[in-house]
Scaffold this active site. Structure first.
Site, mmCIF file in Angstrom:
data_model
loop_
_atom_site.group_PDB
_atom_site.id
_atom_site.type_symbol
_atom_site.label_atom_id
_atom_site.label_comp_id
_atom_site.label_asym_id
_atom_site.label_seq_id
_atom_site.Cartn_x
_atom_site.Cartn_y
_atom_site.Cartn_z
ATOM 1 N N GLY A 191 -74.679 25.072 25.099
ATOM 2 C CA GLY A 191 -75.882 25.910 24.989
ATOM 3 C C GLY A 191 -76.568 26.065 23.788
ATOM 4 O O GLY A 191 -76.633 25.127 23.024
ATOM 5 N N CYS A 192 -77.078 27.175 23.397
ATOM 6 C CA CYS A 192 -77.683 27.374 22.130
ATOM 7 C C CYS A 192 -76.619 27.134 20.918
ATOM 8 O O CYS A 192 -75.484 27.679 20.883
ATOM 9 C CB CYS A 192 -78.131 28.906 22.167
ATOM 10 S SG CYS A 192 -78.720 29.206 20.357
#
Length: 179
Positions: A14-15
């Protein structure tokens, strides 16, 4: 003089702000660099281009670690339990191929280890693990504003509401692995 066995791991969960913050706290991790990998568009991509989802790149981190202190397998176990490896192209509110769960292996031994860890941790999830396992072709360092993001922006909303809870989970599950 300490004899270090430095190796690289390149992962995306993800981020990259979240995964960077997690691995900066782990014993044996020498350096964590946020960046991009896995795309097909030539040239060094920008954050704005990555966010468009059109480059094919994922937000990733590249970890330099001392294998005398922490193994690649241990890094992957921490990785697989501090993000959701069962959601395709999504982590929380972050949606798009740039947020996919991915392990970019550097050699065949890392590939075999990644496949082994995925198989082992899959029994702890109700849904199938969708983490991609691919060879690392190129890693592009992200802009300086993305390096050490959590450390430099703890009061920012995203950090408070998304990263801080992930760090709390890390500290609970892996207290013995923290610096």
């Amino acid at each position: 003089m300490v004899n270090k066995n430095l190796q690289l791991a390149t992962i995306g969960g993800g981020c990259f702000w979240c995964t960077e913050a997690i691995f900066q706290e782990i014993k044996g991790v020498e350096k964590v660099v946020s960046g991009y990998s896995g795309g097909t568009v030539p040239g060094h991509p920008t954050y704005r281009e990555i966010c468009s989802g059109l480059t094919g790149h994922a937000e990733v981190i590249q970890i330099t670690f001392d294998a005398n202190i922490i193994s690649f397998e241990e890094i992957l176990v921490i990785f697989m339990t501090t993000h959701d490896p069962t959601t395709l192209n999504k982590q929380g509110a972050d949606v798009g191929t740039q947020y996919r769960s991915v392990i970019f292996y550097h050699d065949n031994e890392q590939k075999a280890t990644a496949e082994k860890v995925i198989k082992e941790v899959s029994k702890y999830y109700d849904a199938a693990i969708v983490t991609e396992v691919s060879p690392l072709e190129v890693f592009y360092k992200a802009e300086d504003s993305h390096q050490n993001y959590y450390r430099n922006n703890k009061e920012q909303g995203y950090c408070s509401f998304v990263i801080t809870p992930k760090l709390s989970k890390l500290r609970k599950l892996f207290a013995d692995r923290l610096k």
